[in-house]
Each structure stands twice: as C-alpha cells, then as structure tokens.
Scaffold this motif. Structure first.
Motif, PDB file in Angstrom:
ATOM      1  N   THR A   1       0.837  -1.201   0.000  1.00 34.03           N
ATOM      2  CA  THR A   1       0.000   0.000   0.000  1.00 34.03           C
ATOM      3  C   THR A   1       0.871   1.249   0.000  1.00 34.03           C
ATOM      4  N   ILE A   2       1.914   1.229   0.839  1.00 35.76           N
ATOM      5  CA  ILE A   2       2.819   2.388   0.884  1.00 35.76           C
ATOM      6  C   ILE A   2       3.493   2.592  -0.467  1.00 35.76           C
ATOM      7  N   LEU A   3       3.934   1.487  -1.079  1.00 35.32           N
ATOM      8  CA  LEU A   3       4.593   1.590  -2.390  1.00 35.32           C
ATOM      9  C   LEU A   3       3.669   2.250  -3.412  1.00 35.32           C
ATOM     10  N   LEU A   4       2.417   1.779  -3.474  1.00 35.51           N
ATOM     11  CA  LEU A   4       1.512   2.309  -4.496  1.00 35.51           C
ATOM     12  C   LEU A   4       1.132   3.753  -4.213  1.00 35.51           C
ATOM     13  N   LEU A   5       0.875   4.073  -2.949  1.00 36.27           N
ATOM     14  CA  LEU A   5       0.512   5.456  -2.624  1.00 36.27           C
ATOM     15  C   LEU A   5       1.647   6.399  -2.985  1.00 36.27           C
ATOM     16  N   THR A   6       2.886   5.981  -2.673  1.00 32.50           N
ATOM     17  CA  THR A   6       4.037   6.818  -3.026  1.00 32.50           C
ATOM     18  C   THR A   6       4.139   6.982  -4.533  1.00 32.50           C
ATOM     19  N   SER A   7       3.853   5.888  -5.266  1.00 29.55           N
ATOM     20  CA  SER A   7       3.962   5.979  -6.727  1.00 29.55           C
ATOM     21  C   SER A   7       2.917   6.946  -7.282  1.00 29.55           C
ATOM     22  N   SER A   8       1.740   7.010  -6.669  1.00 27.90           N
ATOM     23  CA  SER A   8       0.742   7.991  -7.108  1.00 27.90           C
ATOM     24  C   SER A   8       1.242   9.406  -6.865  1.00 27.90           C
TER      25      SER A   8
ATOM     26  N   VAL B   1      10.638   6.765 -11.500  1.00 24.23           N
ATOM     27  CA  VAL B   1      10.517   6.328 -10.098  1.00 24.23           C
ATOM     28  C   VAL B   1       9.173   5.623  -9.905  1.00 24.23           C
ATOM     29  N   THR B   2       8.111   6.171 -10.509  1.00 28.65           N
ATOM     30  CA  THR B   2       6.793   5.544 -10.403  1.00 28.65           C
ATOM     31  C   THR B   2       6.840   4.109 -10.915  1.00 28.65           C
ATOM     32  N   ILE B   3       7.500   3.941 -12.069  1.00 26.82           N
ATOM     33  CA  ILE B   3       7.570   2.594 -12.654  1.00 26.82           C
ATOM     34  C   ILE B   3       8.363   1.657 -11.747  1.00 26.82           C
ATOM     35  N   ILE B   4       9.438   2.183 -11.155  1.00 28.40           N
ATOM     36  CA  ILE B   4      10.251   1.335 -10.264  1.00 28.40           C
ATOM     37  C   ILE B   4       9.435   0.910  -9.039  1.00 28.40           C
ATOM     38  N   LEU B   5       8.670   1.849  -8.486  1.00 28.22           N
ATOM     39  CA  LEU B   5       7.817   1.516  -7.343  1.00 28.22           C
ATOM     40  C   LEU B   5       6.803   0.445  -7.740  1.00 28.22           C
ATOM     41  N   ALA B   6       6.266   0.563  -8.977  1.00 27.18           N
ATOM     42  CA  ALA B   6       5.307  -0.432  -9.452  1.00 27.18           C
ATOM     43  C   ALA B   6       5.973  -1.796  -9.540  1.00 27.18           C
ATOM     44  N   LEU B   7       7.233  -1.818 -10.026  1.00 28.01           N
ATOM     45  CA  LEU B   7       7.965  -3.085 -10.107  1.00 28.01           C
ATOM     46  C   LEU B   7       8.160  -3.684  -8.724  1.00 28.01           C
ATOM     47  N   ALA B   8       8.482  -2.820  -7.759  1.00 33.04           N
ATOM     48  CA  ALA B   8       8.670  -3.294  -6.389  1.00 33.04           C
ATOM     49  C   ALA B   8       7.364  -3.905  -5.875  1.00 33.04           C
ATOM     50  N   PHE B   9       6.242  -3.257  -6.205  1.00 30.07           N
ATOM     51  CA  PHE B   9       4.933  -3.773  -5.801  1.00 30.07           C
ATOM     52  C   PHE B   9       4.728  -5.177  -6.370  1.00 30.07           C
ATOM     53  N   LEU B  10       5.034  -5.312  -7.671  1.00 25.89           N
ATOM     54  CA  LEU B  10       4.809  -6.613  -8.315  1.00 25.89           C
ATOM     55  C   LEU B  10       5.739  -7.680  -7.735  1.00 25.89           C
ATOM     56  N   GLY B  11       6.996  -7.276  -7.437  1.00 23.06           N
ATOM     57  CA  GLY B  11       7.942  -8.219  -6.849  1.00 23.06           C
ATOM     58  C   GLY B  11       7.427  -8.736  -5.512  1.00 23.06           C
ATOM     59  N   ASN B  12       6.975  -7.800  -4.701  1.00 21.75           N
ATOM     60  CA  ASN B  12       6.413  -8.142  -3.402  1.00 21.75           C
ATOM     61  C   ASN B  12       5.241  -9.117  -3.558  1.00 21.75           C
TER      62      ASN B  12
ATOM     63  N   ALA C   1      -3.092  -6.995 -10.429  1.00 21.79           N
ATOM     64  CA  ALA C   1      -1.689  -6.998 -10.872  1.00 21.79           C
ATOM     65  C   ALA C   1      -1.590  -6.801 -12.381  1.00 21.79           C
ATOM     66  N   LEU C   2      -2.550  -7.403 -13.098  1.00 24.83           N
ATOM     67  CA  LEU C   2      -2.604  -7.208 -14.557  1.00 24.83           C
ATOM     68  C   LEU C   2      -2.745  -5.721 -14.886  1.00 24.83           C
ATOM     69  N   HIS C   3      -3.581  -5.034 -14.094  1.00 24.89           N
ATOM     70  CA  HIS C   3      -3.761  -3.596 -14.325  1.00 24.89           C
ATOM     71  C   HIS C   3      -2.504  -2.805 -13.960  1.00 24.89           C
ATOM     72  N   VAL C   4      -1.760  -3.278 -12.953  1.00 25.08           N
ATOM     73  CA  VAL C   4      -0.491  -2.622 -12.639  1.00 25.08           C
ATOM     74  C   VAL C   4       0.432  -2.699 -13.852  1.00 25.08           C
ATOM     75  N   ILE C   5       0.461  -3.897 -14.475  1.00 26.31           N
ATOM     76  CA  ILE C   5       1.336  -4.070 -15.645  1.00 26.31           C
ATOM     77  C   ILE C   5       0.879  -3.158 -16.790  1.00 26.31           C
ATOM     78  N   ILE C   6      -0.446  -3.117 -17.042  1.00 25.52           N
ATOM     79  CA  ILE C   6      -0.952  -2.230 -18.091  1.00 25.52           C
ATOM     80  C   ILE C   6      -0.571  -0.783 -17.776  1.00 25.52           C
ATOM     81  N   GLY C   7      -0.734  -0.407 -16.502  1.00 24.71           N
ATOM     82  CA  GLY C   7      -0.381   0.952 -16.101  1.00 24.71           C
ATOM     83  C   GLY C   7       1.086   1.255 -16.330  1.00 24.71           C
ATOM     84  N   MET C   8       1.948   0.254 -16.086  1.00 29.25           N
ATOM     85  CA  MET C   8       3.382   0.469 -16.326  1.00 29.25           C
ATOM     86  C   MET C   8       3.663   0.693 -17.806  1.00 29.25           C
ATOM     87  N   VAL C   9       2.948  -0.047 -18.660  1.00 30.24           N
ATOM     88  CA  VAL C   9       3.124   0.161 -20.100  1.00 30.24           C
ATOM     89  C   VAL C   9       2.705   1.585 -20.472  1.00 30.24           C
ATOM     90  N   VAL C  10       1.549   2.020 -19.930  1.00 24.74           N
ATOM     91  CA  VAL C  10       1.074   3.375 -20.206  1.00 24.74           C
ATOM     92  C   VAL C  10       2.125   4.394 -19.757  1.00 24.74           C
TER      93      VAL C  10
END
Lengths: 211, 538
Positions: A72-79, A103-114, A156-165
C-alpha cells in the motif's frame, strides 16, 4: 494554400483538432468502465462474505498484513511521484518529470515483486486453486482464497498495463510529444495510474485487515 | 448540387491505396461503411443459421441435423445476431456515419480510437468464426453461457467468450467516443435541446455501453478463469453459487437490450417528422424518455430469473420496475403517433418500415409486460413465447429500424437512389413473413412448447410448420431488399442532396458528404425538426 487544401481532403489523415478537456473526459469515462469491472468482483466478494462471514474472517488471518501494508505504501508513493511529474512538466522541467515517472515505474515493479513473493509463499504452503489442502477447507475459505487470487491477480494485470502506459509517457516526454504546453497525455496516463492505486486501496482492507 | 471543388468521402485521395485506404481510414463515414459491410456479412450468416433452425423444426425428431448440431446452431445464431449485429448495429453503422454530421462536427472526438473499435470488432468476429473450427467443436451453451454447463462442456467456450469480451471492449470504446463527441463537438448554436433525437438516443446508449458492458467483461473473465483454474466461484461443490452467474450476466445483458433498441427508437424519431412534414410532438419527452429507459432498464435484470427461487420481495420489486420501463417506451409511441396526426404523410419506404416497427414493437412490448407479470412469467418461462417476444422487439423493432435507417440514409451515404417499387415489395414480404414466422411462437409457447428443444410433441407441429413457412418468406424478402440495394449501388439513379425533404443537418450537405462533412461549420438557430421554417421557404 493548395497544399493545405489537399491535406484537409486526405481521408485517413489526422484531423488537426486539439481538445484537452475532451481527452480527459474520455479518460474519465474509460476509468468508470474499469471501476465497474472491479465493481463486479466487489459484488461477488460482498455476496460470499455475507454468506460465509466466519470463514472469511478465519481465512483472512492467513494473509500477512505487513506485506499488504508495504505494498500500500509503495503504491501510494507511486501515485505521489506521478502527480509530481505533472507539476514538473508544467514548470518545464522535462528531465525531472521523466525521472519522476521512472521512479513511479520502479515503485510499481517493487509492488509486483512483493506480490510475486507473497503468491509464491502461498503456493509453497499448498494454497492455490484446486490444491489438496484448499479442497479440504470449508467452502467459505475456498472462496476467500479463490477471490484473493482472482482479484489481486486482475489488479496486478492492471499494474502491468499501467506500467506500459507510463512507459509510453516517458517516451513521449523524451521525444517532446509531451511538453509544458501540451501535457494532457501525461495527465491521462497519471489518471490511469491513480485508478490502479485506488482499486488497491479497496482491495487492501477487504483482504488484509478484516479479521 | 455538390460544388465541383469539394471531394466526397468515397472518392477522396488517401495516403493509402486500394482497400488500405478504407481499413486504415479514420474518417467516421468510412468507418461507418466498414461496419456496414462486416455487419451485413455476419447478419447474413446468422440469418442462414436461423433458416436452418426453422427447417430442422419443420417435423418432430430429426429433419436435417442431429441434436448436437442443433444446439450449436441456436447458440451461434444467438451469439452472432446479438454480439456481432444488433448490439453494435445501429450505433456503429449509422451512429458513426451520422452522429458528427447531425451535430455539425467534422468527425468524432477520437477518430483513431474509432478505427481501433472497428479493428477490435473485426478481431472479435474473426475469433468467433475461427472458434467454430477449433478442436472441441462450436460452442453449444446458448448465447447466455449459463453455468454450470458452460464450465463442463468440451466445446470451444473460451475462444467464444474471448470473442465476446473483445466485442464488448469495442462497444465500450464506441460509447466513450460518442459521449465525448456529443459533449465536446457540437456546432455553434447546437444546444442540447436542438440535437436530433437520434443523437439523444445514441447518448443514452453510450452511457449504457459504458456502465453495463464491464460487468459482462468481468463475468466472462470469471467463467474463463473457472474453466482454466477451477477456482470455484460459481461451483456449488466448492461453495460457489451458479445463480450469482445469472445475476451478473443479466446485470449486463438486460441493459444490453436497450443498447439494441434505443438507437432504433432514435431512427424512428428521425424518420417520422420528415415523412409527416411536421415538427415532432413532445421533443423533450422523447429525449428524456431515452434517458429514463437507460436508467430504469439497468434495474430490472432479475426478471429473467423469476424461477430461480429468489425472495418474494425481490420478485415483486423486479416485476414492478419492469412495468415502470414500459412507461417511457409508451411515451415514445404516443408521441410518434401524435406527430403523424394531421400531418402531410408521404408513404415512402422508410416510413413503411417505421409503421411496421410501431406495430411490431407494440406487440413485443405488450408481451414483454405479460412476461414481467409474475403469474404469467412462471407459466411461460423458457417457452417459445419468450422467443416470440424477443424477436418481436429485437427483429420487429431494432432490426426493422435498421432496415428503415438504411433506406432513409442510403441516398445520403452513397449518393444513389434505390428502386422504390422493389423496396416496397421487399418491405411487404418481410413484414408479412415476419408475422407468419413469429406470431405462432406466442401461441405454441403459451400452450407449453419449450424454447431450444430439438424435438416436440405432435400437437405443436402445425405451429412449427406455419413458422417455418414464415421463415422462407422473410428470407425471400431480405434477399429482395439486399438485391435492390446492391443494384442501386452499382447503377442507381443519382440522388439529390435532400430527396426526402428533411431539415436536419445531414440534408444540408452534398450526397455523398464531402470528407470534412461541412465546407463551413454550420451555425444552428432552430430546433431539429422545425418544419415551419421549411414551409416558409417553400
């Protein structure tokens, strides 16, 4: 003059017409559809939670609230960083804006890794769809874990789509398509990212905190 | 007449050659024609499947095909008709072509997204066709994909559902595009209450597309996940509830019938004032009734499920709401008839189709009220009565409106006029054959003939025979209509700019319209159907 006339007559040519408000309106409408897509899932969750309150309660104790909180912290920070990138490009600071989107994309990657480790952990414990351990559990717990995998999976699928965007936003910033005078594409991408964030804001308490 | 310097959209130069100048075009008019061509193809296929279905039912037991093939036939007939023809139908073809012109715009808000919608539509259609030939055989669940059979059958459910998912995505993008266009692209002076009523109906339709379709998306996705991983969300042995699937399915699929019918009602509202030479009666009521139908229509889904064992309170509420939907529909019918009253009526082909629409839609609507009443519903649930009702509103309503629309706008779209005598013959056969085909379904359904059954008792045979003969007349009528229009494309007379005497904006531009629709952007000063202005000029 004759050339512009011809350009106007070419079928299939881009119609030169800029409407930032229109683009944002279209984006918001699209976000409605995404919200309702998840709305269907929340409806299913609500029905089954109502039918099996006790079992949902017990099953939720299996999840690690700490992992969910970190995500949650990762995603909020990425926003926050993606919102800052818009402010940066408004002030004409192109490189800062690119850095913030990255940085947003990196945070998203960290979210997915977690998320990956969390799922893998569940699998190791023998909890996955149709696993022998799961099939021995009462129906409410089977449904809880089924919904957990389905809903966090689709999220998670939407996180990936968001990273592409966001990746495209970086490219557009780089090539100068998005500038301090025309940054509606970045705004649209950021809106999508906020959607990914807000859906998580609802998933988090429903799965991790209600026990 | 068209000014020589203005190139029409059919002959405009393009950066691509040949077919590419069409399938890569972002011109809303060309995209409309793309939809028209692909959709006519799918419609013909589905009509042929329906024709085979009726032929099979000519005699009890086997007539031409085996039971398994029969199940596949009615599934495909329903799937193609609904997802590939009647849901996208009017908005995608005539909405695309006419919406920007009707509000005085050069194109839709997102032309490239519009082209993407068509490509998605085509991909979904191709996937649906390809799934027929994949191992497992064509899907045989009925177009409703009811659980648990859709999880258990070995047929190609996943490709078919993926196709429906893609088509839903295409539908959503079209809805987003139209709503944004209506909000942002209206010409100067084109206030909300000066918009043609077809635009209002597209607006209401767009909202249903946006708000309802995602539910279908997630429902199909859940069934696909069930088939792949067996999570158990709809599986009773794992605690899931199959009835929940039906709720989710109808939360989309009932509003979807309003996606199908609302644009048809919009077309009727366009045609009647023109051929009665009168300003439409009750403009605001017709406009708001579209919104009311969209709203109430979203709250009635469970009337498809009165026999699943829901609570009495639930049944009562859904039945009541179902009756409420009929009010805005009736408002439209009364206003249309009132518009024609004391009008100077010209019985041209488009109006003939509209008159058939009004009668057939009323019959379909009244039988719909019967189905909404709990006592009758329990009696005729899942019988041919429901099939008759559905075809009266969907084919007799939306389908006839689509044929009315093509006869009304054909001269504008292609700059050619069809043979009116032949068109009337086609109309007469189609309308007559329609009643012969579908009316017996009410009778046999009321007497207990179930829907989707391969075999039946001898006492139902006479109704099946009448119905099958009707299907032959309908197919003949459709062939005549098709032949007439194709002939007109090749060697029809040149159509004037305004052959019907319409006063909406599409009749102020040349036929066919130039690439950017208007040489100068029009400024609108009156309501959409101001015939007083027209008469003064004459």
């Amino acid at each position: 003059m004759a050339e512009t006339q011809d350009a106007l007559l070419i079928a299939g040519g881009d119609h030169v017409h800029r409407d930032d408000v229109g683009i944002k309106l279209g984006m918001w409408l699209f976000l409605f559809t995404e919200l309702i897509l998840f709305g269907g899932l929340f409806l299913v969750y609500a029905v089954y939670r109502y039918l099996h309150p006790q079992e949902f309660h017990l099953a939720a104790q299996e999840l690690d609230a700490l992992v969910g909180t970190i995500n949650t912290i990762l995603l909020l920070t990425s926003s926050l960083t993606v919102a800052m990138s818009i402010t940066a490009i408004r002030e004409g600071r192109k490189w800062l804006s690119i850095a913030l989107v990255l940085v947003t994309i990196i945070l998203a990657l960290a979210f997915l890794g977690n998320k990956y480790f969390e799922w893998a952990h569940k699998f190791e414990h023998g909890i996955y769809p149709r696993s022998p351990l799961l099939l021995e559990m009462p129906p409410g717990e089977i449904l809880y874990f089924g919904l957990y995998f389905v809903m966090t999976g689709i999220h998670a699928l939407h996180v990936i789509i968001g990273m592409v965007v966001l990746g495209f936003s970086v490219r557009f910033l780089w090539t100068g398509v998005i500038t301090e005078h025309s940054y509606v594409r970045l705004e649209a991408g950021a809106l999508y990212w906020h959607l990914v964030d807000i859906i998580w804001i609802f998933l988090f308490p429903l799965f991790y905190l209600l026990h | 007449m068209a000014e020589p310097s203005v190139v029409d959209y059919l002959h405009a130069p393009s950066k691509h050659r040949g077919p590419l100048s069409w399938i890569l075009s972002t011109d809303h008019k060309r995209i409309g024609i793309l939809y028209l061509v692909t959709m006519s193809f799918f419609f013909s296929v589905a009509v042929f499947l329906g024709f085979l279905l009726r032929l099979e039912l000519l005699t009890p037991g086997k007539t031409i095909v085996d039971p398994q093939i029969y199940n596949e036939l009615f599934t495909l007939h329903g799937m193609i008709m609904i997802f590939l023809f009647i849901i996208p139908g009017l908005p995608a073809v005539f909405g695309n072509f006419m919406l920007p012109i009707l509000i005085g715009a050069k194109d839709v808000s997102f032309p490239r997204l519009n082209l993407l919608s068509w490509w998605l539509f085509l991909s979904g259609g191709i996937l649906a066709v390809v799934s027929l030939f994949l191992p497992g055989g064509p899907v045989d669940t009925g177009w409703t994909f009811y659980i648990p059979y859709s999880v258990r059958t070995n047929t190609t459910v996943i490709p078919a559902m993926t196709a429906a998912f893609i088509l839903g995505f295409s539908s959503i993008l079209t809805g987003i595009n139209f709503i944004t266009t209506i909000h942002r692209m209206r010409a100067p002076g084109m206030s909300w209450f000066r918009m043609p009523l077809f635009v209002w109906s597209l607006y209401a339709t767009g909202w249903i597309q946006i708000l309802a379709t995602p539910i279908l998306g997630i429902t199909l996705l859940l069934v696909i996940i069930e088939r792949l991983f067996g999570v158990g969300i709809f599986d009773p042995s794992l605690g899931g509830d199959p009835v929940l699937y039906q709720h989710l399915f109808w939360i989309y699929s009932h509003p979807a019938v309003y996606i199908m019918i609302l644009p048809g009602m919009g077309v009727v509202s366009e045609i009647i004032p023109v051929f009665a030479r009168r300003t439409i009666f009750g403009y605001k009521f017709i406009a708001f009734s579209s919104i009311a139908i969209a709203f109430f229509g979203s709250l009635v889904w469970a009337h498809h499920m009165f026999t699943v064992g829901m609570s009495d309170t639930g049944q009562f509420i859904f039945s009541l709401l179902t009756f409420l939907v009929s009010i805005p529909s009736a408002i439209k019918i009364f206003n249309w008839v009132a518009t024609m009253y004391k009008g100077s009526i010209a019985l041209e082909v488009p109006l003939l189709y509209v008159l058939a629409f009004i009668v057939q839609f009323s019959i379909g609507g009244f039988t719909g009220m019967m189905l909404g009443a709990l006592s009758i519903n329990i009696h005729v649930q899942d019988t041919a009565f429901v099939v008759g009702h559905f075809h009266y509103v969907m084919f007799g309503g939306a389908g006839f409106a689509a044929i009315a629309a093509i006869h009304y706008w054909f001269p504008k779209m292609f700059g050619k006029m069809y043979n009116k005598r032949q068109a009337i013959i086609g109309w007469a056969l189609l309308t007559f054959g329609f009643q012969v085909l579908y009316f017996p379904m009410f009778v046999m359904g009321y007497k207990g003939m179930p829907r989707r059954y391969y075999d039946y008792l001898p006492q139902f045979q006479i109704y099946h025979q009448i119905s099958t003969v009707g299907s032959w007349i309908v197919v003949l009528g459709l062939l005549i209509v098709l032949h007439n229009l194709i002939t007109a494309l090749r060697k029809g007379e040149r159509a004037e700019m305004n052959p019907w005497g319409g006063v909406t904006l599409e009749w102020t531009v040349p036929s066919p319209p130039p690439v950017e629709n208007f040489v100068t952007v029009p400024t609108v000063t009156t309501g959409a159907y101001d015939y007083s202005r027209y008469e003064k000029k004459a």
